[in-house]
Design an enzyme around this catalytic site. Structure first.
Site, mmCIF file in Angstrom:
data_model
loop_
_atom_site.group_PDB
_atom_site.id
_atom_site.type_symbol
_atom_site.label_atom_id
_atom_site.label_comp_id
_atom_site.label_asym_id
_atom_site.label_seq_id
_atom_site.Cartn_x
_atom_site.Cartn_y
_atom_site.Cartn_z
ATOM 1 N N GLU A 1 0.766 -1.407 -0.153
ATOM 2 C CA GLU A 1 0.233 0.086 0.526
ATOM 3 C C GLU A 1 0.865 1.186 -0.007
ATOM 4 O OE1 GLU A 1 -2.795 -0.366 3.546
ATOM 5 O OE2 GLU A 1 -3.990 -1.708 2.243
ATOM 6 N N GLU B 1 -6.143 -10.807 -1.795
ATOM 7 C CA GLU B 1 -7.000 -10.766 -0.871
ATOM 8 C C GLU B 1 -8.460 -11.002 -0.698
ATOM 9 O OE1 GLU B 1 -5.920 -7.698 1.750
ATOM 10 O OE2 GLU B 1 -3.291 -7.769 1.790
HETATM 11 C C1 GLA Z 1 -5.086 -4.751 3.865
HETATM 12 C C2 GLA Z 1 -3.798 -5.496 4.043
HETATM 13 C C3 GLA Z 1 -4.333 -6.497 4.882
HETATM 14 C C4 GLA Z 1 -5.229 -6.305 5.891
HETATM 15 C C5 GLA Z 1 -6.684 -5.903 5.166
HETATM 16 C C6 GLA Z 1 -7.478 -5.912 6.928
HETATM 17 O O1 GLA Z 1 -5.499 -5.361 2.835
HETATM 18 O O2 GLA Z 1 -2.664 -6.275 3.731
HETATM 19 O O3 GLA Z 1 -3.282 -7.580 5.838
HETATM 20 O O4 GLA Z 1 -4.676 -5.958 7.218
HETATM 21 O O5 GLA Z 1 -5.670 -5.087 5.399
HETATM 22 O O6 GLA Z 1 -7.196 -7.046 7.159
#
Ligand code: GLA
Length: 372
Positions: A158, A262
């Site tokens: 990020e 994710e």
């Molecule tokens: C981001 C992070 C993850 C997790 C999500 C929320 O996507 O990369 O590790 O913390 O937020 O759970």
């Protein structure tokens, strides 16, 4: 002529029936084994042996794992120089024991990093040199400990934000934009065989796509190792598939592996267009944003399943670029989406329900894998 057509039609039908039969009973990772690995983020309850039901789902369906939290810096180095390895060790042991692809998450991130990283003993920001040294010590220790055992690391998480695409995190403001390249170089030195990834959210948005491309192209131009890019994929029912596709192709064409890292699909209304996927977001609870406490209505359930099916069709269409699809968790009860961006809601983002039962979409996905 008619006879030829009839014979060809029957043969095609026979082949489809056979393929369909051969998909029956397959697990998710078996069904997509020609395309990409399929995985899940593991929480510490599973790693500590408390969560047996989730554990058996993971061992049955997934051949890739990522650490949901236990490798984040606030947990693995909560105090400078004091590393807490127990859960991370369990995570890596679990993956090895079950012969899974093991992904480390995450080395450099603005969130879930302990304050000490960025400040001195009186609370002032540390100098650039001190922060670079702290980053190096952290990466050397964490990547070094699992050298040769981790398939790939989310090195930077990020780094994109705002109109110019540069997140002004402590990493960026204290070190400068080159903290990203430094992190990748340090990770490569600590484990030359590990794959290295850049990971971020909403990568389908054109501006974020452009910003991501700038980051990875800079690394590639400088000859710094980067193997892939992760699209976090915390999606909702209105996920713009056309834009997701453009991003898969744009990064894939650079020769990078594209990973869906994710994945979860919220069935709930999103509170505002202003809310991004930033983890620190916390919107006040309102009943109207929590409409399905007793279960999903049929129309929403169907739309939710169809969106998952469409996503997997897209992933498989581009399987030459996509190397992995990872769900962010295993079942709805344990998903972070129940508490983000509003605490205390009942969401339905994953493939297994609150009773640990497989949702019908699982078999739809398994069947789908032979059609593409
Ligand atoms: C981001 C992070 C993850 C997790 C999500 C929320 O996507 O990369 O590790 O913390 O937020 O759970």
């Amino acid at each position: 002529m008619n006879k030829i057509i009839t014979t060809s039609f029957l043969s095609a039908l026979f082949i489809i029936t056979i393929s369909c039969e051969s998909q029956k009973g397959k697990t998710l990772s078996e069904a997509f084994s020609d395309d990409y690995t399929v995985g899940a983020a593991l929480n510490v309850q599973l790693l500590q042996g408390i969560n047996k039901k989730t554990d058996s789902i993971v061992r049955k369906h997934y051949n890739s794992i990522v650490a949901e939290n236990c490798m984040k810096s606030m947990f693995i180095q909560p105090v400078e120089g004091e590393f807490a390895w127990v859960d991370a060790d369990r995570f890596v042991d679990y993956g090895e024991k079950n012969n899974m692809e093991i992904v480390g998450h995450t080395l450099v991130w603005h969130a879930m990093a302990p304050d000490w990283f960025f400040v001195d003993s009186v609370g002032n920001d540390v100098s650039r040199d001190v922060l670079i040294q702290r980053m190096k010590t952290h990466i050397e220790a964490v990547v070094g400990r699992y050298k040769g055992r981790i398939h790939g690391w989310d090195v930077v998480n990020e780094a994109i934000d705002g109109p110019d695409g540069v997140r002004q995190s402590k990493w960026q403001t204290i070190i400068g934009d080159d903290y990203i390249e430094m992190a990748f170089k340090m990770a490569h030195e600590a484990d030359p065989d590990a794959e290295l990834y850049y990971n971020d959210y909403s990568m389908y948005e054109p501006k974020r796509r452009e910003a991501g491309l700038r980051i990875v192209k800079n690394l590639l131009a400088k000859g710094i190792r980067i193997d892939g890019v992760g699209f976090q994929a915390h999606y909702g029912l209105d996920v713009p598939l056309v834009e997701v596709e453009k991003s898969i192709v744009a990064f894939g064409e650079l020769g990078l592996k594209v990973m869906i890292t994710e994945l979860d699909l919220s069935a709930l209304p999103f509170p505002s267009e202003e809310v991004t996927a930033e983890v620190s977001t916390d919107v006040a609870y309102q009943e109207k944003f929590n409409p399905y406490k007793e279960g999903l209505p049929t129309d929403i359930k169907n739309r939710w399943s169809q969106t998952y099916i469409d996503l997997f069709k897209l992933f498989t269409k581009h399987s030459k670029y996509i190397s992995r699809v990872t769900f962010w968790g295993v079942n709805d009860t344990e998903s972070w989406k129940n508490d983000w961006p509003i605490k205390g809601r009942t969401d339905y983002p994953l493939l297994f329900d609150r009773a640990y039962k497989e949702k019908s979409v699982v078999q739809s996905l398994v069947q789908l894998s032979y059609k593409n």
